[in-house]
Design a protein around this motif. Structure first.
Motif: not given
Length: 304
Positions: A73, A112, A104, A38, A36, A46
């Motif tokens: 993210l 999120p 997560l 960020e 991932y 997300v």
């Protein structure tokens, strides 16, 4: 000749890994290593890509989100980019929602906003159905959400061949690197049309999407979509989280009709129509994605 084809395929695979190395972080969910990206700090958002590439699809969007005070993210879904994928069990949209939730949780991401493009429209709605208290809102971008009208609603010959136990690996390891580039160019050009195909996106797709592991992941996702949509779509009317549904009016795919149908089905959703946008909204219209995220707090239980 077979040995030469195999060697050529392996050479292309190694070059792709060298040209596009991982640039983010990793987290494990159910034993699966997920990659991932960020950016920024603040309220978590997300981003989940569609059926072609990886989390970098949202590079421009993430920079805008970070500048707005969000913790952005973007995941490579299982089997795409630099994320692993189980070899001996299914990873349906519903399974991927469960993996995402675990990832997560491990990253300390609380409630999120989920943003799903194309194939991941179904993924974020599956997450909302499974974990209604664990998200703050939903944004779909040219999302696929229903079995009806999905291109592989009744199956897909290429996907069926590629996912066969013996034939699939032979086809991918001997022919994909040599012959797949013609097919890929046609597919991604149609995916962007009538908007232009960025040259860097084409290069990255030719390098990464033609890896046997990612191509198989994509074909598995194509076959898994319709059954999962059939299972999950009756739940959409019960999703109370605020949602913003973004549709490009120049989108050539049935996802446009899916967006209108979802707007009718969801009790707490707003619809944004982009007159000049086609299907690849994250690449060509990153500001529109942020505008949709910013609209979520203003969505009420009354349709807008």
């Amino acid at each position: 000749m077979l040995a030469a084809l195999y060697g050529y395929n392996q050479k292309k695979l190694r070059k792709a890994e060298m040209d596009f190395p991982p640039s983010g972080k990793f987290v494990k969910a159910d034993g699966i290593r997920l990659h991932y990206l960020e950016r920024g700090q603040g309220r978590p958002v997300v981003f989940l890509h569609g059926g072609v590439l990886r989390g970098h699809d949202f590079d421009q969007v993430m920079e805008l989100a970070a500048a707005k005070g969000y913790r952005a993210l973007a995941f490579d879904r299982p089997g795409y980019g630099h994320s692993a994928r189980p070899k001996h069990r299914s990873v349906t949209p519903i399974d991927q929602a469960k993996l995402l939730h675990e990832a997560l949780t491990k990253l300390g991401v609380d409630r999120p906003i989920l943003v799903g493009h194309s194939w991941s429209g179904l993924l974020v709605l599956s997450y909302a159905s499974l974990y209604p208290g664990d998200l703050a809102g939903i944004v779909t971008l040219g999302g696929g959400m229903y079995k009806e009208g999905y291109p592989a609603e009744k199956g897909d010959p290429i996907s069926s061949i590629v996912t066969m136990p013996v034939v699939g690996p032979i086809v991918m390891n001997l022919l994909l690197a040599a012959l797949g580039s013609v097919m890929v160019r046609q597919i991604i050009k149609a995916t962007f049309a009538p908007e232009p195909l960025p040259a860097d996106y084409e290069r990255e797709t030719l390098a990464l999407w033609l890896r046997p592991s990612q191509f198989r992941a994509n074909r598995e996702d194509v076959l898994a979509f319709a059954p999962a949509a059939s299972e999950m779509s009756p739940n959409y009317r019960r999703i109370l989280a605020p949602a913003v549904i973004v549709v490009g009016l120049r989108d050539p795919f049935p996802t446009k009709e899916h967006s209108y149908r979802l707007h009718r089905d969801m009790p707490n959703a707003a619809l944004i129509e982009l007159p000049h946008a086609a299907h690849m909204i994250p690449q060509h219209h990153p500001q529109a994605v942020i505008d949709a995220v910013e609209k979520l707090p203003h969505v009420s239980r009354h349709k807008t």
